[in-house]
Design a protein around this motif. Sequence first.
Motif, PDB file in Angstrom:
ATOM      1  N   TYR A 503     -30.709 -35.187   8.031  1.00  0.00           N
ATOM      2  CA  TYR A 503     -29.278 -35.053   7.264  1.00  0.00           C
ATOM      3  C   TYR A 503     -29.124 -34.182   6.276  1.00  0.00           C
ATOM      4  O   TYR A 503     -28.169 -34.616   5.624  1.00  0.00           O
ATOM      5  N   GLY A 504     -29.700 -33.396   5.775  1.00  0.00           N
ATOM      6  CA  GLY A 504     -29.606 -32.906   4.316  1.00  0.00           C
ATOM      7  C   GLY A 504     -29.071 -31.518   3.842  1.00  0.00           C
ATOM      8  O   GLY A 504     -29.059 -30.796   5.315  1.00  0.00           O
ATOM      9  N   SER A 505     -28.314 -31.471   3.235  1.00  0.00           N
ATOM     10  CA  SER A 505     -28.072 -29.892   2.994  1.00  0.00           C
ATOM     11  C   SER A 505     -27.996 -29.311   1.590  1.00  0.00           C
ATOM     12  O   SER A 505     -28.529 -30.031   0.398  1.00  0.00           O
ATOM     13  N   ALA A 506     -27.596 -27.943   1.474  1.00  0.00           N
ATOM     14  CA  ALA A 506     -28.264 -27.528   0.293  1.00  0.00           C
ATOM     15  C   ALA A 506     -27.194 -26.751   0.231  1.00  0.00           C
ATOM     16  O   ALA A 506     -26.717 -26.052   1.095  1.00  0.00           O
ATOM     17  N   VAL A 507     -28.104 -25.505  -1.357  1.00  0.00           N
ATOM     18  CA  VAL A 507     -26.754 -24.050  -1.077  1.00  0.00           C
ATOM     19  C   VAL A 507     -28.027 -23.529  -2.119  1.00  0.00           C
ATOM     20  O   VAL A 507     -28.551 -24.041  -3.275  1.00  0.00           O
ATOM     21  N   LEU A 508     -27.775 -22.355  -1.717  1.00  0.00           N
ATOM     22  CA  LEU A 508     -28.846 -21.855  -2.799  1.00  0.00           C
ATOM     23  C   LEU A 508     -28.469 -19.861  -2.686  1.00  0.00           C
ATOM     24  O   LEU A 508     -27.474 -19.466  -2.406  1.00  0.00           O
ATOM     25  N   GLU A 509     -28.980 -19.754  -4.643  1.00  0.00           N
ATOM     26  CA  GLU A 509     -27.905 -18.632  -4.350  1.00  0.00           C
ATOM     27  C   GLU A 509     -29.153 -16.806  -4.188  1.00  0.00           C
ATOM     28  O   GLU A 509     -29.920 -17.074  -4.011  1.00  0.00           O
ATOM     29  N   GLY A 510     -28.363 -16.127  -3.804  1.00  0.00           N
ATOM     30  CA  GLY A 510     -28.507 -14.975  -3.537  1.00  0.00           C
ATOM     31  C   GLY A 510     -28.830 -14.185  -4.767  1.00  0.00           C
ATOM     32  O   GLY A 510     -28.073 -13.921  -5.463  1.00  0.00           O
ATOM     33  N   SER A 511     -29.417 -12.990  -4.736  1.00  0.00           N
ATOM     34  CA  SER A 511     -30.024 -12.330  -5.446  1.00  0.00           C
ATOM     35  C   SER A 511     -31.040 -11.285  -4.939  1.00  0.00           C
ATOM     36  O   SER A 511     -31.396 -11.899  -3.936  1.00  0.00           O
ATOM     37  N   THR A 512     -31.057  -9.984  -5.370  1.00  0.00           N
ATOM     38  CA  THR A 512     -31.984  -9.065  -5.397  1.00  0.00           C
ATOM     39  C   THR A 512     -33.613  -9.242  -5.666  1.00  0.00           C
ATOM     40  O   THR A 512     -34.049  -9.126  -5.030  1.00  0.00           O
ATOM     41  N   THR A 513     -33.499  -9.941  -6.322  1.00  0.00           N
ATOM     42  CA  THR A 513     -35.173 -10.455  -7.307  1.00  0.00           C
ATOM     43  C   THR A 513     -35.194 -12.198  -6.622  1.00  0.00           C
ATOM     44  O   THR A 513     -34.363 -12.746  -6.723  1.00  0.00           O
ATOM     45  N   ALA A 514     -35.951 -12.626  -5.937  1.00  0.00           N
ATOM     46  CA  ALA A 514     -36.663 -13.350  -5.710  1.00  0.00           C
ATOM     47  C   ALA A 514     -36.555 -14.444  -7.076  1.00  0.00           C
ATOM     48  O   ALA A 514     -37.515 -13.878  -7.708  1.00  0.00           O
ATOM     49  N   THR A 515     -35.669 -15.601  -7.556  1.00  0.00           N
ATOM     50  CA  THR A 515     -36.555 -16.855  -8.167  1.00  0.00           C
ATOM     51  C   THR A 515     -36.032 -18.053  -8.257  1.00  0.00           C
ATOM     52  O   THR A 515     -35.588 -18.531  -7.613  1.00  0.00           O
ATOM     53  N   GLN A 516     -37.558 -18.660  -7.352  1.00  0.00           N
ATOM     54  CA  GLN A 516     -37.203 -19.708  -7.779  1.00  0.00           C
ATOM     55  C   GLN A 516     -37.383 -20.888  -8.392  1.00  0.00           C
ATOM     56  O   GLN A 516     -37.898 -21.243 -10.055  1.00  0.00           O
ATOM     57  N   THR A 517     -36.845 -22.179  -8.112  1.00  0.00           N
ATOM     58  CA  THR A 517     -36.333 -23.535  -9.090  1.00  0.00           C
ATOM     59  C   THR A 517     -38.042 -24.015  -8.708  1.00  0.00           C
ATOM     60  O   THR A 517     -37.888 -24.258  -8.004  1.00  0.00           O
ATOM     61  N   ASN A 518     -37.754 -24.035 -10.537  1.00  0.00           N
ATOM     62  CA  ASN A 518     -39.100 -25.137 -10.558  1.00  0.00           C
ATOM     63  C   ASN A 518     -38.263 -26.162 -10.869  1.00  0.00           C
ATOM     64  O   ASN A 518     -38.245 -26.523 -11.969  1.00  0.00           O
ATOM     65  N   SER A 519     -38.389 -27.782 -10.445  1.00  0.00           N
ATOM     66  CA  SER A 519     -38.569 -29.011 -11.032  1.00  0.00           C
ATOM     67  C   SER A 519     -39.303 -30.282 -10.858  1.00  0.00           C
ATOM     68  O   SER A 519     -40.214 -29.805  -9.261  1.00  0.00           O
ATOM     69  N   ARG A 520     -39.838 -31.239 -11.494  1.00  0.00           N
ATOM     70  CA  ARG A 520     -40.758 -32.273 -10.954  1.00  0.00           C
ATOM     71  C   ARG A 520     -40.419 -32.905  -9.569  1.00  0.00           C
ATOM     72  O   ARG A 520     -39.266 -33.110  -9.975  1.00  0.00           O
ATOM     73  N   ARG A 521     -41.298 -33.022  -9.016  1.00  0.00           N
ATOM     74  CA  ARG A 521     -40.919 -33.852  -7.441  1.00  0.00           C
ATOM     75  C   ARG A 521     -40.589 -35.494  -7.773  1.00  0.00           C
ATOM     76  O   ARG A 521     -41.193 -35.920  -8.764  1.00  0.00           O
ATOM     77  N   THR A 522     -39.231 -36.156  -7.436  1.00  0.00           N
ATOM     78  CA  THR A 522     -38.923 -37.046  -7.260  1.00  0.00           C
ATOM     79  C   THR A 522     -38.590 -38.291  -6.259  1.00  0.00           C
ATOM     80  O   THR A 522     -38.266 -37.519  -5.717  1.00  0.00           O
ATOM     81  N   PRO A 523     -39.666 -39.005  -6.421  1.00  0.00           N
ATOM     82  CA  PRO A 523     -39.136 -39.427  -4.989  1.00  0.00           C
ATOM     83  C   PRO A 523     -38.207 -39.936  -4.436  1.00  0.00           C
ATOM     84  O   PRO A 523     -37.520 -40.466  -5.585  1.00  0.00           O
TER      85      PRO A 523
END
Length: 523
Positions: A503-523
């Motif tokens: 039941y999760g939702s996400a919004v992702l940004e579009g770009s001509t060059t893929a850029t991944q978001t890095n963040s610390r895993r939080t339980p």
Amino acid sequence: MAASAVAQAPALTPATARALGPAAPSGVYYEIFVRSFYDTNGDGIGDLDGVTKKLPYLESLGVSGIWLIPIFPSPSYHGYDITHYRAINPQYGTMADFERLVKAAHADGMKVILDMVINHTSNENPWFLASRDPHSAYRDWYYWASPDTRLDAKSSMGGKVWHKSGRQHYMGIFSRDMPDLNYHTPALRREMISIGQYWLKRGVNGYRLDAAKYLLDKFWNQRHSMRAIDADVAWWKQYRDGLDKVDPQTYLVGEVWDSHYRHMAPFVGPLNAVFDFPMAKRLVASAETGHDDGIGRALVHMQRIYRSATGHYVMDAPLLSNFDQQRVMTDLHGNLDKMKVAAAMLLTLPGNPYVYYGEEIGMRGTKPDPLDREPMRWNISPTAPGETTWETPPAWLHEDVSVQAEQNDPHSLLNRYRELIHWRMHIAPLRDGVAGVYATGNPALVAWRLTDRAGSVLVAHNLSGQTQRLTLHSVGGLQYQTLLRTTRTWTALDGDVLSLPAYGSAVLEGSTTATQTNSRRTP
């Protein structure tokens, strides 16, 4: 799931910040039945001062406008049979109370739209009482049967058309208490435009137009008649022209019940929008079954139909339910997870979404109508000050839901609504993006693209109770590999694979060059 790509919903990183603009109005409208909202004088009936008192709550929710269900004098509890169009229902307060509400709402950045009921009046309206005399100047303001009228005719909604008054019969396609107005009469048209102008001059920003497709479409054999639709639309163009003389920015949204966008499209010429009832049905069905009911395709189809009809982009008016329908939480059998994903789908649709009061805390309600319009629950105790008591719901409708109970719970439905509405403030394509299909190959996942001048985003929702994975692909040279917002902490992006928790939702940004978001895993 790869630890290198887990995004926490509240987190903002430099990689995501560039797509998030300054705060703008969310475009979300909140529907209020004043009688049920908040009572400031202890008589058990909500009032206009109660709405004013709760503006800080609405501001915290993030809405940018309110729609008030009829506030005019009426013999009924609901107000859809009006006796006086230029006055305030004395149970709700005074004209001074109304003007104070409008001023305060505007100071908080909120627009105010009124429910304008002009298909019919009350049978206690002075116009109708006068029209019973065949020689009255008001005779032609209503439909009175002639000797050759078919009194057994069926209305466009399948009900009775004609009702007896002494030896006469008058038209009332909704009820005998609601005689239909005759828009073939020029004097009536002038008066209704004048009434619209009257309230604009008192600060309102527009109208929700009740029964917008039935003004000249009365009979069963006219249900899908383009001639009848064209006649209705011609009136609405005249109405729009009249209101524009006072305020060219007047916002008009029409109640146009239909299952086909092609029958709704003509109305979005003179009106800004019509309620998207076909989409509401898809949203609720998708949330309830856990399978996409073609939401993305329908969104694209709707925008194409409306653009073809008008020649420009049309701001949609999506919703989940309103005062005429069973509440969505009842449709979803009280399932909080499904309600959250239904809300997420609604609030990531472009346009001006409408939230029915109490929807954001999970109130339930079913027919008959009063139980769809029951008192708003502000406090855990239903007898606390401010709670309305005009309607006592049956014992089985007493639920452990209230603003007080959910206010400080980060996992509550109320705070999910706040979160989602605030997304819209910073991500412009969620408000006015042009839709594009995005195939998931998985019926438990629903996704669509939204593009405007600010950029392009991909919206994805998991309709199921299990984690689902979506292999991302480029569309038109755009890759969607930067997480902007998520509703669940354990949402993960590993290369081109998006993992959405139940039941999760996400919004992702579009770009001509893929850029991944890095963040610390939080339980």
